[in-house]
Design a protein around this motif. Structure first.
Motif, PDB file in Angstrom:
ATOM      1  N   ASN A  61       0.839  -1.214   0.000  1.00 30.66           N
ATOM      2  CA  ASN A  61       0.000   0.000   0.000  1.00 30.66           C
ATOM      3  C   ASN A  61       0.871   1.260   0.000  1.00 30.66           C
ATOM      4  OD1 ASN A  61      -2.230  -1.706   0.104  1.00 30.66           O
ATOM      5  ND2 ASN A  61      -2.210  -1.733   2.340  1.00 30.66           N
ATOM      6  N   GLY A  62       1.950   1.190  -0.788  1.00 26.38           N
ATOM      7  CA  GLY A  62       2.807   2.362  -0.969  1.00 26.38           C
ATOM      8  C   GLY A  62       3.891   2.551   0.071  1.00 26.38           C
ATOM      9  N   LYS A  63       3.940   1.646   1.071  1.00 32.05           N
ATOM     10  CA  LYS A  63       4.969   1.801   2.114  1.00 32.05           C
ATOM     11  C   LYS A  63       5.952   0.645   2.061  1.00 32.05           C
ATOM     12  CE  LYS A  63       2.157   4.214   5.500  1.00 32.05           C
ATOM     13  NZ  LYS A  63       1.090   3.908   6.405  1.00 32.05           N
ATOM     14  N   ALA A  64       7.229   0.945   2.229  1.00 33.11           N
ATOM     15  CA  ALA A  64       8.246  -0.110   2.251  1.00 33.11           C
ATOM     16  C   ALA A  64       8.121  -0.879   3.563  1.00 33.11           C
ATOM     17  CB  ALA A  64       9.628   0.507   2.131  1.00 33.11           C
ATOM     18  N   VAL A  65       8.131  -2.209   3.443  1.00 31.56           N
ATOM     19  CA  VAL A  65       7.955  -3.083   4.599  1.00 31.56           C
ATOM     20  C   VAL A  65       8.987  -4.191   4.495  1.00 31.56           C
ATOM     21  CG1 VAL A  65       6.403  -4.854   5.517  1.00 31.56           C
ATOM     22  CG2 VAL A  65       5.482  -2.651   4.851  1.00 31.56           C
ATOM     23  N   SER A  66       9.519  -4.610   5.639  1.00 26.24           N
ATOM     24  CA  SER A  66      10.392  -5.776   5.592  1.00 26.24           C
ATOM     25  C   SER A  66      10.094  -6.658   6.787  1.00 26.24           C
ATOM     26  CB  SER A  66      11.861  -5.362   5.542  1.00 26.24           C
ATOM     27  OG  SER A  66      12.164  -4.584   6.656  1.00 26.24           O
ATOM     28  N   GLY A  67      10.518  -7.892   6.695  1.00 23.43           N
ATOM     29  CA  GLY A  67      10.277  -8.833   7.786  1.00 23.43           C
ATOM     30  C   GLY A  67      11.072 -10.095   7.565  1.00 23.43           C
ATOM     31  N   GLU A  68      11.011 -10.978   8.573  1.00 24.57           N
ATOM     32  CA  GLU A  68      11.705 -12.263   8.491  1.00 24.57           C
ATOM     33  C   GLU A  68      10.635 -13.341   8.376  1.00 24.57           C
ATOM     34  OE1 GLU A  68      15.182 -13.113   9.509  1.00 24.57           O
ATOM     35  OE2 GLU A  68      15.659 -11.015   9.070  1.00 24.57           O
ATOM     36  N   VAL A  69      10.761 -14.179   7.375  1.00 23.31           N
ATOM     37  CA  VAL A  69       9.742 -15.222   7.185  1.00 23.31           C
ATOM     38  C   VAL A  69      10.399 -16.580   7.010  1.00 23.31           C
ATOM     39  CG1 VAL A  69       8.052 -13.659   6.128  1.00 23.31           C
ATOM     40  CG2 VAL A  69       9.682 -14.875   4.665  1.00 23.31           C
ATOM     41  N   GLU A  70       9.636 -17.625   7.343  1.00 22.51           N
ATOM     42  CA  GLU A  70      10.081 -18.977   7.028  1.00 22.51           C
ATOM     43  C   GLU A  70       9.761 -19.226   5.567  1.00 22.51           C
ATOM     44  OE1 GLU A  70       9.184 -22.192   9.840  1.00 22.51           O
ATOM     45  OE2 GLU A  70       8.134 -20.659  10.984  1.00 22.51           O
ATOM     46  N   GLY A  71      10.406 -20.187   4.996  1.00 21.48           N
ATOM     47  CA  GLY A  71      10.145 -20.523   3.599  1.00 21.48           C
ATOM     48  C   GLY A  71       8.693 -20.891   3.362  1.00 21.48           C
ATOM     49  N   ALA A  99     -11.211 -15.043  -0.487  1.00 19.62           N
ATOM     50  CA  ALA A  99     -11.280 -14.013   0.572  1.00 19.62           C
ATOM     51  C   ALA A  99      -9.921 -13.350   0.788  1.00 19.62           C
ATOM     52  CB  ALA A  99     -11.768 -14.641   1.879  1.00 19.62           C
ATOM     53  N   CYS A 100      -8.872 -14.002   0.307  1.00 19.22           N
ATOM     54  CA  CYS A 100      -7.496 -13.544   0.564  1.00 19.22           C
ATOM     55  C   CYS A 100      -6.898 -12.781  -0.613  1.00 19.22           C
ATOM     56  CB  CYS A 100      -6.628 -14.762   0.866  1.00 19.22           C
ATOM     57  SG  CYS A 100      -6.516 -15.866  -0.572  1.00 19.22           S
ATOM     58  N   VAL A 101      -7.708 -12.395  -1.587  1.00 19.94           N
ATOM     59  CA  VAL A 101      -7.153 -11.755  -2.796  1.00 19.94           C
ATOM     60  C   VAL A 101      -6.507 -10.414  -2.470  1.00 19.94           C
ATOM     61  CG1 VAL A 101      -7.737 -10.683  -5.019  1.00 19.94           C
ATOM     62  CG2 VAL A 101      -8.688 -12.920  -4.427  1.00 19.94           C
ATOM     63  N   VAL A 102      -5.293 -10.257  -2.955  1.00 20.08           N
ATOM     64  CA  VAL A 102      -4.563  -8.978  -2.899  1.00 20.08           C
ATOM     65  C   VAL A 102      -4.024  -8.746  -4.314  1.00 20.08           C
ATOM     66  CG1 VAL A 102      -3.928  -9.286  -0.466  1.00 20.08           C
ATOM     67  CG2 VAL A 102      -2.345 -10.058  -2.255  1.00 20.08           C
ATOM     68  N   HIS A 103      -3.395  -7.628  -4.510  1.00 22.47           N
ATOM     69  CA  HIS A 103      -2.739  -7.386  -5.802  1.00 22.47           C
ATOM     70  C   HIS A 103      -1.233  -7.485  -5.601  1.00 22.47           C
ATOM     71  CE1 HIS A 103      -6.313  -4.623  -7.137  1.00 22.47           C
ATOM     72  NE2 HIS A 103      -6.687  -5.858  -6.880  1.00 22.47           N
ATOM     73  N   VAL A 104      -0.591  -8.220  -6.469  1.00 19.39           N
ATOM     74  CA  VAL A 104       0.875  -8.312  -6.454  1.00 19.39           C
ATOM     75  C   VAL A 104       1.349  -7.838  -7.818  1.00 19.39           C
ATOM     76  CG1 VAL A 104       2.867  -9.849  -6.246  1.00 19.39           C
ATOM     77  CG2 VAL A 104       0.861 -10.212  -4.787  1.00 19.39           C
ATOM     78  N   ALA A 156       7.933 -15.169   0.688  1.00 19.88           N
ATOM     79  CA  ALA A 156       9.260 -15.003   0.077  1.00 19.88           C
ATOM     80  C   ALA A 156       9.155 -14.764  -1.432  1.00 19.88           C
ATOM     81  CB  ALA A 156      10.118 -16.225   0.366  1.00 19.88           C
ATOM     82  N   GLU A 157       8.091 -15.292  -2.031  1.00 17.78           N
ATOM     83  CA  GLU A 157       7.918 -15.076  -3.479  1.00 17.78           C
ATOM     84  C   GLU A 157       7.530 -13.633  -3.788  1.00 17.78           C
ATOM     85  OE1 GLU A 157       6.122 -18.798  -5.682  1.00 17.78           O
ATOM     86  OE2 GLU A 157       4.995 -18.415  -3.851  1.00 17.78           O
ATOM     87  N   ALA A 158       7.016 -12.942  -2.788  1.00 14.86           N
ATOM     88  CA  ALA A 158       6.620 -11.544  -2.996  1.00 14.86           C
ATOM     89  C   ALA A 158       7.759 -10.579  -2.673  1.00 14.86           C
ATOM     90  CB  ALA A 158       5.390 -11.219  -2.141  1.00 14.86           C
ATOM     91  N   ASP A 159       8.936 -11.130  -2.389  1.00 15.28           N
ATOM     92  CA  ASP A 159      10.082 -10.262  -2.084  1.00 15.28           C
ATOM     93  C   ASP A 159      10.309  -9.298  -3.252  1.00 15.28           C
ATOM     94  OD1 ASP A 159      12.298  -9.368  -0.613  1.00 15.28           O
ATOM     95  OD2 ASP A 159      13.654 -10.674  -1.753  1.00 15.28           O
ATOM     96  N   GLY A 160      10.371  -8.022  -2.943  1.00 15.54           N
ATOM     97  CA  GLY A 160      10.608  -7.014  -3.982  1.00 15.54           C
ATOM     98  C   GLY A 160       9.360  -6.569  -4.725  1.00 15.54           C
ATOM     99  N   ALA A 161       8.217  -7.160  -4.384  1.00 21.15           N
ATOM    100  CA  ALA A 161       6.982  -6.858  -5.135  1.00 21.15           C
ATOM    101  C   ALA A 161       6.271  -5.620  -4.589  1.00 21.15           C
ATOM    102  CB  ALA A 161       6.036  -8.058  -5.079  1.00 21.15           C
ATOM    103  N   ASP A 162       5.359  -5.144  -5.412  1.00 20.98           N
ATOM    104  CA  ASP A 162       4.476  -4.050  -5.029  1.00 20.98           C
ATOM    105  C   ASP A 162       3.124  -4.698  -4.703  1.00 20.98           C
ATOM    106  OD1 ASP A 162       3.337  -1.615  -4.644  1.00 20.98           O
ATOM    107  OD2 ASP A 162       3.250  -1.067  -6.754  1.00 20.98           O
ATOM    108  N   VAL A 163       2.752  -4.681  -3.436  1.00 19.02           N
ATOM    109  CA  VAL A 163       1.543  -5.381  -2.984  1.00 19.02           C
ATOM    110  C   VAL A 163       0.483  -4.360  -2.575  1.00 19.02           C
ATOM    111  CG1 VAL A 163       0.630  -6.997  -1.249  1.00 19.02           C
ATOM    112  CG2 VAL A 163       2.941  -7.326  -2.178  1.00 19.02           C
ATOM    113  N   ALA A 164      -0.758  -4.620  -2.946  1.00 20.66           N
ATOM    114  CA  ALA A 164      -1.868  -3.768  -2.507  1.00 20.66           C
ATOM    115  C   ALA A 164      -2.874  -4.651  -1.778  1.00 20.66           C
ATOM    116  CB  ALA A 164      -2.532  -3.085  -3.704  1.00 20.66           C
TER     117      ALA A 164
END
Ligand code: FES
Ligand code: FES
Length: 161
Positions: free
Chosen positions: A9-19, A47-52, A65-73
């Protein structure tokens, strides 16, 4: 654990995730963006639809992890800048496109993706596009009606009151 960074949603976010961490889980549990719902976890309900990167995606079918670097809404980012409802959200409100509301975030995100690619979809095109979104309250007529209204079209006769 893997570090992921993405724009949500326009903000840079980072985190640690398991595979194995699903994008839906990362959004809901790590980021507390609980507007994205999980209704089945088996890729059926939508119900879980987002935009990637601008495409509608069932976030329970994608690893974070597959969304790393993506623009998510997500649904949280759909409101207008002044906090008012988007055209689609306002149409759902006006035309009773929701009952319990559980499917609504996914319906709105799917509708937004549809209208971006096809601003004036026919009723049949809307129905086909929403094939992957289930409303357990079976409010489909009013959902179609809401999307027709959001696209500035006359309401379909089948859904007219
Ligand atoms: Fe993703 Fe149902 S929770 S499709
Ligand atoms: Fe209840 Fe769709 S409004 S599941």
């Amino acid at each position: 654990m893997t570090k992921v960074t993405m724009t949500i949603n326009g903000k840079a976010v980072s985190g640690e995730v398991e595979g194995r961490t699903l994008l839906a889980t990362f959004l809901r549990e790590d980021l507390r963006l609980t507007g994205t719902h999980i209704g089945c976890d088996t890729s059926q309900c939508g119900a879980c639809v987002v935009h990637v990167d601008g495409k509608a995606v069932k976030s329970c079918t994608m690893f974070a992890a597959e969304a790393d670097g993506a623009d998510v809404a997500t649904i949280e980012g759909q409101v207008n800048e002044d906090g008012s409802l988007s055209t689609i959200q306002a149409a759902f409100q006006e035309h009773h496109g929701l009952q319990c509301g559980f499917c609504t975030p996914g319906m709105v995100m799917s509708a937004a993706a549809l209208l971006k690619d096809n601003p004036k979809p026919s009723e049949a095109e809307i129905r086909e596009y929403l094939e992957g979104n289930i409303c357990r309250c079976t409010g489909y007529h009013n959902i179609i009606k809401s999307i027709m209204a959001a696209s500035g079209q006359d309401l379909p006769a089948v859904a007219a009151e």
